[in-house]
Structures are given as C-alpha cells and as structure tokens.
Scaffold this motif. Structure first.
Motif: not given
Ligand SMILES: [Zn+2]
Length: 345
Positions: A21-29, A35-38, A45-46, A199-201
C-alpha cells in the motif's frame, strides 16, 4: 512541503513484507518525475532518474513500519501475534490496531489484564509482549470466518499537529521516505550529474533486507540513507544522552550500531549544510541500524552516509518530529545529491 503526503504515508499500513500500500503511494508521488519506476522481486520500489554521466547514487528510505502478524486464534476468538520489528511492550498498552484480512481491514484493540486484578508480583513486573492479545469485539465464529493465521496487524493512529511539532505513528520511517520523495521531485526540476536511484526499501525493520537486495542489484558507488533517529532531549535525560534535539536541524549521521559513515560523505554533508546555512546537527546513535549499512556493505561497497530526522518516542504511536527538521533534511538531501559526484572526481 506537501504535508498531506506525509499524513497519507504515516496513516497507510505497511509492515515488513507487506509494504504494497505504501509502494502504491510512492508510485503515485513519483510518476512523471522520474525516468523509470519498477518494483523488484522482494518489493523495493526503484525510481531511476538519468544524470549527466556521473556515478551511480542510491538513496534508501524504508517503507515498512513495525507491526505484528497473527499466529493463533484462540477458543474465544482472541488473536495471538508475533511482533514484526522491535517493540517496547509497554507501548502496546491501551492501543487500537487494524487487522488486515483477505476480506478487508478490521479494527481491534490490544487487550491486557486490568491492574485491579493483577497480583502484587505482576504489578511489579514490566509488561511482556506475551501479556497482550488482540480483541476484535467479534464472536469466535465471526473471527474464524474473517481472520487467518498470517494476517498482519498495524497500529491505528492519525497524524496530528501538537504545538509546533508533527505527531504520528510510523514517522519511522515515513518521515525519511517523505524526505526522499520530496527531494526527488525537487531534483527533477533542476537536474543532477549522478545517475540517481531512489529506492523505497522493504523489511528494514527486520534487518535491512530490501536495501541489501537493491544495493546488490544497483551496485551504487555512493549511498545515502534516509531515516529517523532518536531525539532524547526530554526530562530525565542528561545532555550527553540526547543523541539529537528536536528542532535543531537535520541529523548528519556519523555512526550508528550498523554503520560507520564514510568520513568523505560526512564531510560533504557538513560542508554543504554550512554553505547553504541549512540547520543541522551531528548524530551518533549508540543502538539501532539503518539501510545505510546495507549500501556500504553490499554491491561493490559505496561511499555512504545518512541524513536523519530526529524523533522523540521512536517505535511508539506518538512519535514526534519537527517540521523545521524535516524541511532541513529535504534541503540538505537536494544539495548533497547535486554535489555528490565530486566525491569521485
Ligand atoms: Zn527506521
């Protein structure tokens, strides 16, 4: 600063191994700012942002918060649990929690024996984790239907302003994660020489697990951790026991029990803070580790340091930080990343 983002980050549940759920917020932010998000297999999340030919710099801010996992449903529908991360048992007294089940989130409380019926002996002992159970206010049948062993549990608490401070659960480490996200968004508007990997670890609270995987994969030459540290500037503590003071600026880590920061990085951080008049304080934390250590030891071994956000009452639901320190940490991180390539020049 986007304090609504900090609130969302703090109030979103994400125990070690269940940070999605936190990863989702990182993506949205970060979407649109990098240049890339994976997401790698362990769940980190890198976010990558191209530089202009500089070395690889990895930032690490952990997404996980301390929490629990259900181990047993007893004959009356009360839950037993194991901790995920380090808890001081007394911080569980009189708390509300959220049990995350396959069919949705359930509110509950951490139950324990009232003082009225404790024996003299029990009153003298500090509480133990085993003294607590989770009460969902449901019948045994209803609990059996909804809850499974392995469901995870987070603490329930909203972020509020108290005086001039910010107070919430999970500021460790949503505050560090927030500093990283804010800095990346700002760096995206100004450009940088380093190849930037933010990186959101995952699973930091269980031993820096996600950061080890990310550092092994990215092989950064430079690493910067973002995490909270202790502000023990409270009644009863001697001045030499404070570690950091709330409101005195961003913490520049010299060491904690997991890492001795690279003196070149410590020096760059200190000089940068002085040059731009960013409030800062030097930090030596006698006990406690950070993702900083993983970046220094894994991959090819990096020039590594950490920017800390001082926090009172760490690993409780009333963690307290200063907005002023938070802003200083963002300013310092942006300025250090902009100059970090000079470490290898
Ligand atoms: Zn932390």
């Amino acid at each position: 600063m986007d304090l609504e983002l900090l609130r969302e980050l703090c109030e979103t549940g994400g125990v070690p191994g269940r940070e999605e759920r936190v990863a989702k917020l990182v993506y949205a932010t970060l979407r649109g700012h990098v240049d890339s998000l994976e997401t790698d297999p362990i769940g980190n999340v890198i976010a990558y942002r191209k530089g202009s030919g500089g070395p690889k710099l990895m930032l690490a801010g952990h997404m996980d918060e301390i929490g629990f996992i259900v181990t047993h449903v007893d004959e009356n529908g009360f839950l037993r649990f194991n901790p995920l991360g380090g808890f001081d048992p007394k911080t569980l007294t009189a708390q509300r929690v959220v049990v995350h089940t396959a069919s949705g989130d359930l509110p509950g409380v951490m139950g324990s024996k009232p003082i009225h019926i404790m024996t003299e002996e029990e009153r003298k002992q500090p509480p133990k984790l085993e003294d607590y159970f989770i009460d969902l206010g449901l019948s045994k049948e209803a609990v059996d239907e909804k809850v499974a062993v392995g469901d995870v549990v987070t603490r329930e608490r909203a972020m509020v302003r108290i005086g001039s401070m910010i107070n919430s659960k999970s500021l460790d480490n949503r505050a560090g994660l927030f500093v990283m996200l804010e800095a990346v968004r700002r760096l995206a508007t100004m450009g940088h020489t380093v190849e930037l990997y933010a990186v959101a670890t995952v699973q930091e609270e269980l031993g820096l697990r996600g950061a080890q995987v990310a550092a092994s994969r990215i092989q950064p030459q430079i690493g910067i951790g973002l995490d909270t540290t202790i502000a023990n500037d409270v009644p009863g503590a001697q001045p030499h026991e404070a570690v950091c003071k709330l409101g005195a600026g961003a913490g520049i880590k010299i060491m904690d029990s997991s890492v001795v920061c690279d003196p070149r990085m410590v020096d760059l951080m200190r000089r940068t803070a002085q040059r731009y008049s960013i409030p800062h304080q030097m930090e030596i934390l006698p006990r406690g580790g950070t993702d900083t250590a993983a970046m220094q030891r894994f991959g090819q071994g990096a020039i590594t340091g950490c920017i800390s956000i001082p926090s009172r009452y760490v690993h409780s639901v009333i963690e307290m930080i200063s907005e002023h320190d938070l802003a200083a940490a963002v300013d310092l991180l942006v300025a250090v990343v902009a100059d970090a390539h000079t470490l290898l020049a």
